[in-house]
Design a protein around this motif. Sequence first.
Motif, PDB file in Angstrom:
ATOM      1  N   GLU A   1       2.047  16.303  63.032  1.00 16.15           N
ATOM      2  CA  GLU A   1       1.384  16.314  64.334  1.00 16.15           C
ATOM      3  C   GLU A   1       2.006  15.308  65.295  1.00 16.15           C
ATOM      4  O   GLU A   1       2.190  15.595  66.473  1.00 16.15           O
ATOM      5  N   LEU A   2       2.341  14.123  64.788  1.00 19.88           N
ATOM      6  CA  LEU A   2       2.980  13.107  65.620  1.00 19.88           C
ATOM      7  C   LEU A   2       4.324  13.608  66.144  1.00 19.88           C
ATOM      8  O   LEU A   2       4.617  13.496  67.337  1.00 19.88           O
ATOM      9  N   ALA A   3       5.124  14.191  65.271  1.00 18.31           N
ATOM     10  CA  ALA A   3       6.429  14.713  65.674  1.00 18.31           C
ATOM     11  C   ALA A   3       6.273  15.824  66.709  1.00 18.31           C
ATOM     12  O   ALA A   3       7.011  15.888  67.693  1.00 18.31           O
ATOM     13  N   GLU A   4       5.272  16.682  66.498  1.00 17.58           N
ATOM     14  CA  GLU A   4       5.041  17.779  67.436  1.00 17.58           C
ATOM     15  C   GLU A   4       4.638  17.246  68.803  1.00 17.58           C
ATOM     16  O   GLU A   4       5.143  17.693  69.832  1.00 17.58           O
ATOM     17  N   ARG A   5       3.771  16.260  68.834  1.00 20.93           N
ATOM     18  CA  ARG A   5       3.339  15.667  70.113  1.00 20.93           C
ATOM     19  C   ARG A   5       4.493  14.970  70.812  1.00 20.93           C
ATOM     20  O   ARG A   5       4.632  15.073  72.030  1.00 20.93           O
ATOM     21  N   CYS A   6       5.302  14.257  70.065  1.00 18.36           N
ATOM     22  CA  CYS A   6       6.463  13.579  70.656  1.00 18.36           C
ATOM     23  C   CYS A   6       7.440  14.594  71.237  1.00 18.36           C
ATOM     24  O   CYS A   6       7.976  14.387  72.321  1.00 18.36           O
ATOM     25  N   ALA A   7       7.661  15.688  70.538  1.00 18.41           N
ATOM     26  CA  ALA A   7       8.567  16.720  71.016  1.00 18.41           C
ATOM     27  C   ALA A   7       8.024  17.370  72.278  1.00 18.41           C
ATOM     28  O   ALA A   7       8.761  17.638  73.217  1.00 18.41           O
ATOM     29  N   VAL A   8       6.730  17.611  72.329  1.00 14.79           N
ATOM     30  CA  VAL A   8       6.108  18.213  73.508  1.00 14.79           C
ATOM     31  C   VAL A   8       6.165  17.238  74.675  1.00 14.79           C
ATOM     32  O   VAL A   8       6.469  17.616  75.799  1.00 14.79           O
ATOM     33  N   ASP A   9       5.904  15.954  74.432  1.00 15.43           N
ATOM     34  CA  ASP A   9       5.950  14.946  75.483  1.00 15.43           C
ATOM     35  C   ASP A   9       7.346  14.821  76.080  1.00 15.43           C
ATOM     36  O   ASP A   9       7.496  14.571  77.266  1.00 15.43           O
ATOM     37  N   ASP A  10       8.377  15.021  75.263  1.00 13.67           N
ATOM     38  CA  ASP A  10       9.746  14.928  75.742  1.00 13.67           C
ATOM     39  C   ASP A  10      10.212  16.219  76.403  1.00 13.67           C
ATOM     40  O   ASP A  10      11.331  16.306  76.871  1.00 13.67           O
ATOM     41  N   GLY A  11       9.358  17.226  76.400  1.00 14.64           N
ATOM     42  CA  GLY A  11       9.710  18.498  77.005  1.00 14.64           C
ATOM     43  C   GLY A  11      10.510  19.402  76.086  1.00 14.64           C
ATOM     44  O   GLY A  11      10.932  20.466  76.473  1.00 14.64           O
ATOM     45  N   ALA A  12      10.730  18.968  74.853  1.00 18.16           N
ATOM     46  CA  ALA A  12      11.538  19.759  73.922  1.00 18.16           C
ATOM     47  C   ALA A  12      10.739  20.895  73.303  1.00 18.16           C
ATOM     48  O   ALA A  12      11.289  21.895  72.911  1.00 18.16           O
ATOM     49  N   GLY A  13       9.444  20.713  73.202  1.00 15.10           N
ATOM     50  CA  GLY A  13       8.611  21.741  72.583  1.00 15.10           C
ATOM     51  C   GLY A  13       8.768  21.724  71.088  1.00 15.10           C
ATOM     52  O   GLY A  13       9.680  21.121  70.559  1.00 15.10           O
ATOM     53  N   PRO A  14       7.858  22.392  70.380  1.00 13.90           N
ATOM     54  CA  PRO A  14       7.959  22.426  68.923  1.00 13.90           C
ATOM     55  C   PRO A  14       9.203  23.187  68.484  1.00 13.90           C
ATOM     56  O   PRO A  14       9.598  24.160  69.111  1.00 13.90           O
ATOM     57  N   ALA A  15       9.806  22.715  67.435  1.00 12.42           N
ATOM     58  CA  ALA A  15      11.024  23.354  66.920  1.00 12.42           C
ATOM     59  C   ALA A  15      10.689  24.701  66.299  1.00 12.42           C
ATOM     60  O   ALA A  15       9.629  24.886  65.735  1.00 12.42           O
ATOM     61  N   ALA A  16      11.642  25.619  66.392  1.00  9.75           N
ATOM     62  CA  ALA A  16      11.431  26.966  65.852  1.00  9.75           C
ATOM     63  C   ALA A  16      11.438  26.970  64.328  1.00  9.75           C
ATOM     64  O   ALA A  16      10.817  27.783  63.698  1.00  9.75           O
ATOM     65  N   GLY A  17      12.157  26.069  63.736  1.00 13.77           N
ATOM     66  CA  GLY A  17      12.215  26.010  62.275  1.00 13.77           C
ATOM     67  C   GLY A  17      12.656  24.628  61.876  1.00 13.77           C
ATOM     68  O   GLY A  17      13.078  23.840  62.698  1.00 13.77           O
ATOM     69  N   SER A  18      12.551  24.317  60.610  1.00 12.95           N
ATOM     70  CA  SER A  18      12.963  22.990  60.174  1.00 12.95           C
ATOM     71  C   SER A  18      13.848  23.084  58.960  1.00 12.95           C
ATOM     72  O   SER A  18      13.775  24.024  58.191  1.00 12.95           O
ATOM     73  N   ALA A  19      14.685  22.093  58.806  1.00 13.71           N
ATOM     74  CA  ALA A  19      15.546  22.048  57.625  1.00 13.71           C
ATOM     75  C   ALA A  19      14.693  21.931  56.372  1.00 13.71           C
ATOM     76  O   ALA A  19      15.030  22.467  55.329  1.00 13.71           O
ATOM     77  N   ALA A  20      13.565  21.239  56.468  1.00 12.84           N
ATOM     78  CA  ALA A  20      12.712  21.068  55.289  1.00 12.84           C
ATOM     79  C   ALA A  20      12.167  22.408  54.821  1.00 12.84           C
ATOM     80  O   ALA A  20      12.128  22.689  53.636  1.00 12.84           O
TER      81      ALA A  20
END
Length: 160
Positions: free
Chosen positions: A131-150
């Motif tokens: 959730e923290l990573a998602e919020r940081c990405a949204v705050d930076d304008g990047a939006g949630p990633a489509a997929g993850s390496a994990a």
Amino acid sequence: MKKRGREKKEGLNEVDVFVGQRLRELRMLAGLSQSDVAAGLGLTFQQLQKYERGFNRVSASRLYKLAQFFRVPVSVFFEGLDSQTGSPAAVSDTHAAESVDANTLRSREALMLARYFQSIRDPQVRSALRELAERCAVDDGAGPAAGSAAGTYGHAAGRA
């Protein structure tokens, strides 16, 4: 004087570079050095390094052995290739090297984060970090990633 290997003007093939990047991602996610993987496959680390940079083409039999080593399907080495390359045309050595260098830090950070994230056993902590990573990405304008390496390569990290 005859030069060994590919001549500079020939350049690197986009597919070879892409497969090499995938190989590097899998190796880093598993927390293995080039020497570790090379020893497991009966190669020198220099040969593996050339595969990862796209200077040497990975044969079908070697690709199959790599997939077995990392416990992933062979198709993992080609996932996303169509969207990244218009066609399997050659690119210059300079362009390929710049592309690899530009993504090295981001790729390394993302792979290390994915690796650390996988080692967190507490589901609440994992959820809070996601959730923290998602919020940081949204705050930076990047939006949630489509997929993850994990999510994509999660089973490869177990070999660390």
